[in-house]
Design a protein around this motif. Structure first.
Motif: not given
Ligand code: NDP
Length: 439
Positions: A95, A122, A154, A156, A275, A312-313
């Motif tokens: 990252l 969580k 980022d 969590g 969930r 977007c996950a």
């Molecule tokens: P959040 O924690 O708000 O959301 C993450 C989402 O992805 C949740 O729905 C989560 O589900 C799911 N997720 C996370 N890990 C896993 C996994 N191992 N398998 C399946 N689902 C998973 O994070 P963000 O929305 O902020 O970030 C999402 C992505 O965007 C990441 O790759 C991050 O690095 C990237 N990003 C974020 C930025 C930001 O400004 N926030 C900027 C640029 C990139 P669950 O709750 O069940 O874990």
């Protein structure tokens, strides 16, 4: 690779960048003479530390904390903090490495970094989250500062976690300064920062489509994730007349043919986190696919028919089989909100198919770009309106797109935004490193 065989994600990210740099390295022997690649793949500083904290039962828990300060040639280190049980040195290094090029591509004065902990938020109480954040900051505070290293959120890590970390930083450093971005609007945050990554990723898709005489309005879209980036991607898609029909979390996928209901999604993911299965209580006409029922070679989200896809996950959530399914189903464009969501083989499928493909380091750069706008507001003690920040975001996303597109064309691979983004970002960092000498 032999010295650290376990750092799979880091090597994946480095390999992808290095492959696309061949044309610029061939034309510029000075980069080899200056050992730019050797210097770039080695972080300037890596901090690993113990994070001890006490849970609600009085037990002492211990997690691993990380901050990788990768490259400061263009400005203070900048990059988010991730709290997720999967976090390890490889993930933070991948990252951080990606962040160098992403930040350079924005054209703004920010270096690259990333941090986090293998902590699972969580099911933790508010008190446990606070004690964890305070312990994390007890070590990190001495390494960061508004002109040194400016972390953000980022996976969590949202406004609540940033609040607890900032509070502890302020107490230890005895300074109220712009050391974090993604702050609450009450004490220095920027309007539109929360929305920026998702909105930016949709703007990026819009620019890719416009070059192909296509528009967003009326398109069916697949979105994965249901966190910050996914929610605001879906919001902007709706505002622009497109329909997002999926979202997901780590337990499963929701498919709602008439369109994901944004109010419900915000209710169950922002207001009272639960969930995604809860979505069906409000919309019995939607379909839920549990991860147990996913295809063996991929992810349920990408198997529905749609014209646009927005992963977007998380990393490696879109496999080569998913990529083939998307292309066969007539997908026109993929714009990545997450970091490295598509496997390397999936990216090859997109590039070979000729569909529009916006890699994360370009398409999701709106978040970090708006973080830099937050730093600018903090440093000048100003507060810009939502519209002002959103307008700047659109200009930045357009410039990122043009830089990637024009660089790809200049190096003989028109349409290859992976190559264009990597070369354009690399060039800025490499030139700055040369000017600053061997340090
Ligand atoms: P959040 O924690 O708000 O959301 C993450 C989402 O992805 C949740 O729905 C989560 O589900 C799911 N997720 C996370 N890990 C896993 C996994 N191992 N398998 C399946 N689902 C998973 O994070 P963000 O929305 O902020 O970030 C999402 C992505 O965007 C990441 O790759 C991050 O690095 C990237 N990003 C974020 C930025 C930001 O400004 N926030 C900027 C640029 C990139 P669950 O709750 O069940 O874990």
């Amino acid at each position: 690779q032999q010295s650290s065989p376990a750092q799979a994600e880091f090597y994946q990210a480095v390999e992808e960048v290095l492959e696309s740099l061949t044309p610029i390295l061939e034309h510029n022997p000075k980069y080899r003479q200056q050992a730019i690649i050797e210097r770039m793949v080695e972080p300037e500083r890596q901090i690993m530390f113990r994070v001890p904290w006490v849970d609600d039962q009085g037990n002492i828990q211990v997690n691993k904390g990380y901050r990788v300060e990768f490259n400061s040639a263009l400005g203070p280190y900048k990059g988010g903090i991730r709290f997720h049980p999967s976090v390890n040195a490889s993930i933070i290094k991948f990252l951080g490495f990606e962040q160098i090029f992403k930040n350079a591509l924005t054209g703004l004065p920010i270096g690259g970094a990333k941090g986090g902990a293998n902590f699972d938020p969580k099911g933790k109480s508010d008190g446990e989250i606070m004690r964890f954040c305070q312990s994390f900051m007890n070590e990190l505070y001495r390494h960061i500062g508004p002109t040194t290293d400016v972390p953000a959120g980022d996976i969590g890590v949202g406004a609540r976690e940033i609040g607890y970390m900032f509070g502890q930083y302020k107490k230890l450093a005895n300074s109220f300064d712009g050391v974090f971005t993604g702050k609450s609007l009450l004490w220095g945050g920027s309007l539109a920062r929360k929305e920026a990554t998702g909105y930016g990723c949709v703007y990026f898709a819009q620019y890719m489509l416009a070059d192909r005489q296509q528009q967003l309005a009326g398109k069916r879209c697949l979105v994965s994730g249901s966190g910050n980036v996914a929610i605001y991607t879906i919001e902007k898609l709706q505002q622009l007349g497109a329909t997002a029909v999926t979202c997901s979390d780590s337990s499963g996928t929701v498919y709602h043919a008439s369109g994901i209901n944004l109010d419900t999604l915000k209710q169950i993911k922002e207001a009272q986190p639960q969930r995604l299965t809860a979505y069906l209580k409000f919309h019995p006409d939607a379909e839920y696919i549990s991860t147990a029922d996913y295809p063996a070679d991929g992810h349920a989200v990408w198997r529905f028919k749609a014209e646009l896809a927005f992963p977007c996950a998380t990393q490696n959530e879109l496999t080569v089989a998913d990529a083939r399914a998307l292309v066969e189903n007539g997908c026109l464009a993929v714009s990545e909100g997450a970091n490295m969501p598509s496997t390397q083989e999936a990216v090859e499928v997109f590039l070979a198919s000729g569909i529009a493909y916006g890699p994360g380091k370009a398409a999701n750069a709106g978040g970090v770009a708006t973080s830099q706008l937050e730093m600018a507001q903090n440093a000048s003690m100003q507060r810009w309106s939502f519209e002002e920040v959103d307008t700047k975001l659109q200009v930045i996303m357009r410039n990122i797109y043009l830089r990637a597109r024009d660089t790809a064309a200049e190096f003989g691979q028109p349409g290859n935004l992976v190559l264009g983004a990597n070369i354009a970002g690399f060039k800025r960092v490499a030139e700055a490193m040369i000017e600053q000498g061997v340090v």
